[in-house]
Write a protein that holds these residues in place. Sequence first.
Motif, PDB file in Angstrom:
ATOM      1  N   LYS A 128       0.841  -1.185   0.000  1.00 14.93           N
ATOM      2  CA  LYS A 128       0.000   0.000   0.000  1.00 14.93           C
ATOM      3  C   LYS A 128       0.882   1.242   0.000  1.00 14.93           C
ATOM      4  N   GLU A 129       0.427   2.276  -0.704  1.00 13.10           N
ATOM      5  CA  GLU A 129       1.197   3.517  -0.760  1.00 13.10           C
ATOM      6  C   GLU A 129       1.226   4.179   0.625  1.00 13.10           C
ATOM      7  N   ARG A 130       2.410   4.662   0.998  1.00 11.42           N
ATOM      8  CA  ARG A 130       2.637   5.281   2.306  1.00 11.42           C
ATOM      9  C   ARG A 130       3.471   6.545   2.165  1.00 11.42           C
ATOM     10  N   VAL A 131       3.403   7.381   3.199  1.00  9.17           N
ATOM     11  CA  VAL A 131       4.290   8.528   3.314  1.00  9.17           C
ATOM     12  C   VAL A 131       5.512   8.056   4.092  1.00  9.17           C
ATOM     13  N   ILE A 132       6.698   8.252   3.515  1.00 12.29           N
ATOM     14  CA  ILE A 132       7.931   7.803   4.146  1.00 12.29           C
ATOM     15  C   ILE A 132       8.812   9.017   4.405  1.00 12.29           C
ATOM     16  N   ARG A 133       9.121   9.250   5.685  1.00  9.52           N
ATOM     17  CA  ARG A 133       9.993  10.350   6.086  1.00  9.52           C
ATOM     18  C   ARG A 133      11.338   9.775   6.497  1.00  9.52           C
ATOM     19  N   ILE A 134      12.396  10.275   5.876  1.00  9.33           N
ATOM     20  CA  ILE A 134      13.738   9.769   6.148  1.00  9.33           C
ATOM     21  C   ILE A 134      14.570  10.894   6.748  1.00  9.33           C
ATOM     22  N   LYS A 135      15.136  10.647   7.907  1.00  6.74           N
ATOM     23  CA  LYS A 135      16.084  11.572   8.526  1.00  6.74           C
ATOM     24  C   LYS A 135      17.422  10.842   8.535  1.00  6.74           C
ATOM     25  N   ASP A 136      18.387  11.382   7.802  1.00  7.32           N
ATOM     26  CA  ASP A 136      19.700  10.760   7.655  1.00  7.32           C
ATOM     27  C   ASP A 136      20.735  11.686   8.287  1.00  7.32           C
ATOM     28  N   LEU A 137      21.248  11.300   9.443  1.00  4.12           N
ATOM     29  CA  LEU A 137      22.207  12.109  10.197  1.00  4.12           C
ATOM     30  C   LEU A 137      23.581  11.463  10.138  1.00  4.12           C
ATOM     31  N   GLN A 138      24.616  12.293  10.099  1.00  2.95           N
ATOM     32  CA  GLN A 138      25.963  11.736  10.110  1.00  2.95           C
ATOM     33  C   GLN A 138      26.919  12.657  10.844  1.00  2.95           C
ATOM     34  N   THR A 139      27.882  12.019  11.492  1.00  4.87           N
ATOM     35  CA  THR A 139      28.967  12.724  12.155  1.00  4.87           C
ATOM     36  C   THR A 139      30.260  12.248  11.526  1.00  4.87           C
ATOM     37  N   GLY A 191       2.049   1.428   9.600  1.00  3.93           N
ATOM     38  CA  GLY A 191       3.288   2.203   9.541  1.00  3.93           C
ATOM     39  C   GLY A 191       4.093   2.008  10.810  1.00  3.93           C
ATOM     40  N   GLY A 192       4.995   2.930  11.087  1.00  4.22           N
ATOM     41  CA  GLY A 192       5.832   2.839  12.273  1.00  4.22           C
ATOM     42  C   GLY A 192       7.188   3.471  12.031  1.00  4.22           C
ATOM     43  N   GLN A 193       8.192   2.952  12.753  1.00  2.00           N
ATOM     44  CA  GLN A 193       9.529   3.542  12.680  1.00  2.00           C
ATOM     45  C   GLN A 193      10.607   2.473  12.546  1.00  2.00           C
ATOM     46  N   LEU A 194      11.624   2.824  11.776  1.00  2.00           N
ATOM     47  CA  LEU A 194      12.833   2.021  11.628  1.00  2.00           C
ATOM     48  C   LEU A 194      14.001   2.940  11.938  1.00  2.00           C
ATOM     49  N   GLU A 195      14.922   2.475  12.801  1.00  2.50           N
ATOM     50  CA  GLU A 195      16.111   3.260  13.124  1.00  2.50           C
ATOM     51  C   GLU A 195      17.345   2.388  12.961  1.00  2.50           C
ATOM     52  N   VAL A 252       7.093   5.822   8.800  1.00  2.00           N
ATOM     53  CA  VAL A 252       6.148   5.438   7.753  1.00  2.00           C
ATOM     54  C   VAL A 252       4.747   5.671   8.281  1.00  2.00           C
ATOM     55  N   SER A 253       3.908   6.370   7.486  1.00  4.51           N
ATOM     56  CA  SER A 253       2.535   6.626   7.904  1.00  4.51           C
ATOM     57  C   SER A 253       1.602   6.624   6.706  1.00  4.51           C
ATOM     58  N   ASP A 254       0.306   6.645   7.005  1.00  3.62           N
ATOM     59  CA  ASP A 254      -0.711   6.676   5.958  1.00  3.62           C
ATOM     60  C   ASP A 254      -0.834   8.063   5.331  1.00  3.62           C
TER      61      ASP A 254
END
Length: 143
Positions: A5-16, A113-117, A138-140
């Motif tokens: 199913k189509e979802r809204v995917i928000r990606i936060k990519d942090l680096q040090t 949906g939910g979260q992956l880290e 990930v959310s609707d």
Amino acid sequence: MTMKKERVIRIKDLQTTPEGSDGVETTAMGYLKGTADDYTLGYEEDFGDGLKSKTRITVQGQRSASIERRGDINTDITVEAGKRHSCRYSTPYGDLLIGVYAEDVFSAMSRKGGQLELNYTVDCNGSLIAKKQMIINVSDTIQ
């Protein structure tokens, strides 16, 4: 959560890196399919300068995730908690063989949906390049 199913995917990519810290946040439409423990996320990434790739992340429980990109940037990265993997990172400017050591993989996903880290380090020729944290929500709907 077995149907795609189509979802809204928000990606936060942090680096040090030795030079400092920075991050990028992206929102994309994509899909989520599978079960709460074993699932796949898919979306298209725009890296700027006209570079785009289709990304697929396959998660297996709380232990590992595989990131596969195909397009202008091609990668095959395995992030497995407590292990180091040699991975391929290919750009229009050249190819690299990098080491990826995962500190941990956290997944809380359901059919809605939910979260992956993912928390991991990247090295090249034995030298630390970056400490990375990727947080994917990930959310609707767009919130």
